[in-house]
Each structure stands twice: as structure tokens, then as C-alpha cells.
Design an enzyme around this catalytic site. Sequence first.
Site, PDB file in Angstrom:
ATOM      1  N   HIS A   1      33.998  45.745  54.219  1.00 46.46           N
ATOM      2  CA  HIS A   1      33.862  46.126  52.805  1.00 46.46           C
ATOM      3  C   HIS A   1      34.036  47.627  52.592  1.00 46.46           C
ATOM      4  CE1 HIS A   1      32.078  42.068  52.564  1.00 46.46           C
ATOM      5  NE2 HIS A   1      32.518  42.099  51.326  1.00 46.46           N
TER       6      HIS A   1
ATOM      7  N   HIS B   1      41.812  36.455  48.278  1.00 39.93           N
ATOM      8  CA  HIS B   1      40.358  36.565  48.159  1.00 39.93           C
ATOM      9  C   HIS B   1      39.895  35.531  47.137  1.00 39.93           C
ATOM     10  CE1 HIS B   1      36.718  38.566  46.301  1.00 39.93           C
ATOM     11  NE2 HIS B   1      36.399  38.601  47.578  1.00 39.93           N
TER      12      HIS B   1
ATOM     13  N   GLU C   1      39.531  44.071  57.921  1.00 38.87           N
ATOM     14  CA  GLU C   1      39.549  44.046  56.454  1.00 38.87           C
ATOM     15  C   GLU C   1      38.888  45.270  55.855  1.00 38.87           C
ATOM     16  OE1 GLU C   1      37.702  41.314  52.847  1.00 38.87           O
ATOM     17  OE2 GLU C   1      38.173  40.393  54.772  1.00 38.87           O
TER      18      GLU C   1
ATOM     19  N   GLU D   1      41.471  42.863  47.707  1.00 40.09           N
ATOM     20  CA  GLU D   1      40.596  42.183  46.751  1.00 40.09           C
ATOM     21  C   GLU D   1      40.161  43.092  45.615  1.00 40.09           C
ATOM     22  OE1 GLU D   1      36.090  42.200  48.283  1.00 40.09           O
ATOM     23  OE2 GLU D   1      37.466  41.332  49.750  1.00 40.09           O
TER      24      GLU D   1
END
Length: 382
Positions: free
Chosen positions: A212, A312, A236, A262
Site C-alpha cells: 500500500h 483492483h 504492489e 488502484e
Amino acid sequence: MKIVDVRPMVVENDPPYIGGQHLLFVEVVTDEGIVGLGERVTGSGYSGNVIDLQSMISLLEEYGRYVLIGENPFNIELLWAKMYGNRHDFRHPSLHSTPAISALEMALWDIVGKATGQPVYNLLGGKFHEKLRAYAYMPQPEGGFMANPETAGPIAEKLLEEGNTACKIDPFTPLFPGPRDVGLPEITQAAKIWKAIRDAVGNELEVGIGTHGQLTTYSAIRVADFLEEYHPFWFEEPVPPENIEEMARVAAHTSIPIATGERLVTKWEFSNLLEKQAAQIIQLDLGQCGGIMESKKIAALAEAHYAVIAPHMYCGPIAAAAAIQLDTCSPNFMIAEANQGPLHKIIFKEPLVFENGYYIPPTGPGLGVELDMDVVKGRLVG
């Protein structure tokens, strides 16, 4: 055919609140009685207070009043352009205005599909994939994997037995807004998780790294160096997504594929990402980046750069159904996100089919789903 009404509705979600505590659906109504379904993604960061949704609802209603009502729903490109440029201050893509456009645009496609008797994927090139591979988060034990990395092995074995071929782990928890430094002790502990998985299932299960966007560039490069030997599925958002150049620096320092997208919107932001060679796995969120057609364009940009899409799908059921339409007709689709909560399984008259790690594309017209209004009415808010 003309659009005569735009009707947002807030629906109380069921725990564990996949897609948010409250889901924001929208109906676009035509003078021929065809109703298109859309969803304005509320996201995991939403507080749960319905009052906080009011700005989202107001924007849907504004686009309805000033752009959509009285128009032909088949003119999707024209209506998208008008919504995107309707207000000077909203023209720049953002995670406020673009998700509203996405919700209304997917509802327009639902109308067109229902009017022609075709699933949306047939209107965008036809069925390229008979079934859609999916991944989910690896469930963490009490205390998390960092405290007990050896527990990852048995969990990986169970996922494999259930038919899964891929999953994802966020090792660096609790999540921090970042970017932050991650030291060698923490990185070493994370590597033990991947070692436990490989010792248990070998290379039979793909395992992606999720962070994230927590890390500094140099921390991300060190993490990648430690984990490369375990061949992660992807890395990611190794750094915050705002600085494409820094993500490209990480990509240049590792053989692990970089995944992101995303929190990006429209073809213009994704074009920059691809041109800078910052990622090879594009995680567009159809409910946020501009809708079905915009996502198809982004997928085409990715295809031209030999990149794949892995949408996503941390969202409610309507946005998930729209993403499945895109996945089905996209040649460079790689994998979808499997995040179905309890409400996803009961809110449609015919639920989305998920079997042994794969979605099966619906065959009905439009998005291929219809709300069960008995379920919806019991959860309407306001």
C-alpha cells in the site's frame, strides 16, 4: 430512448464490509423502462458515517441533472466527455469526480446491453476468456505473519487445496501512510514468510507482495533484493503512487514485476505510468478510473506496452460485475481480485459465480446481474 432520472441509493453492507460499510449504488432510468445499474466505489478508507457520503451523492445527482437527463444513453463517449469537462474545477481527474463518472458510465453500458440483449463484453469485442483466474489476500493468523512467519506454510497449503493458484500478503503491518524506512530486521522477518510458503507448497502458489505504498524508494529496493529468490508474483505499490519516477526506479532495480494502479484514474495517468516503465501489472479500478470504456482504453494502452491487467476489486457487487465484463473481453487480462463479502452473494437474483479460484462470466445482458430488491430494501439507508 432518453434518460429520465438518476437515482442514487445507499445500502448498508454486511460485515466484514468488503468495499465499505455503506455501498453507494445508482440507477439510471430511461423512458422505455430500462434501468441501468452503477456503483460509486466508497472505498476502504470511508469512515462509515452516511453523512460523509453526501458529497458523493450530490455529484451523481449533479451529473444527472446537467449532463445525462434528456440524453440518449447509447452516446457513452459523448456523455463521458461532458461529465469529465462539465465543471472547470472537476476537469482534472481525481478520486472524487472520476468515480462518480465511473458509476454513471457503467450504468449506461448496462442500459445499452439490456437494450440490445447482449452482455457488455460482447459489445466490446466478445468473450476472450471462458473463466477468470482470481486471487485473494492470504488470511493472517492472530498476531500476524510477521510475529509467526512459520504459520504461512500451512495456510498456503490450505489455499492450494481449495483451488487457489495465487494470493497476496501485506507483510509490513500495521499499514503506515508512508513513505517510511523498513529496516533489515523487519525485512528479514518478511523473507521468512515467503520461505515458509515455498517450503510448504514449492512454486505451486503465486504470492504477491502488497505494501500500500508504504516504503521509501531505497527500502523498497532492499525488500525486493531480499525477496527476489522466492519469486513473488508482484510487488504492489512499492512506493506511494504519486511519484511515477520513483516507482520506475524500483522497477529498474528488481526482476519482481511491479504492480500498481488502484489509485490512478483515466488513460492519461496510466499512459504516463506505462511510458515511464514503472509497472508491468496494471491494477486499474474500473469503479474509480473512469468506467468500462476508459478501462478498456487503459487495458489497450497496457497491451501495447506488453503489460497485463489485474483489476483492483475491493468494491461492492455492481462494480465487481462491471470489472468482470472488462476482464472477459480483454486479451491481456491476467488475474482478478477475489473479494466477495456476504452481501455480494445474496444481493443479486443470480449471484456472480466463483468456483475453485475462478470467476465465471455471466451470460445475461448488460452487466449480467439484477438486484434482488427484497434484499436491497432491507438495507436501504436514508
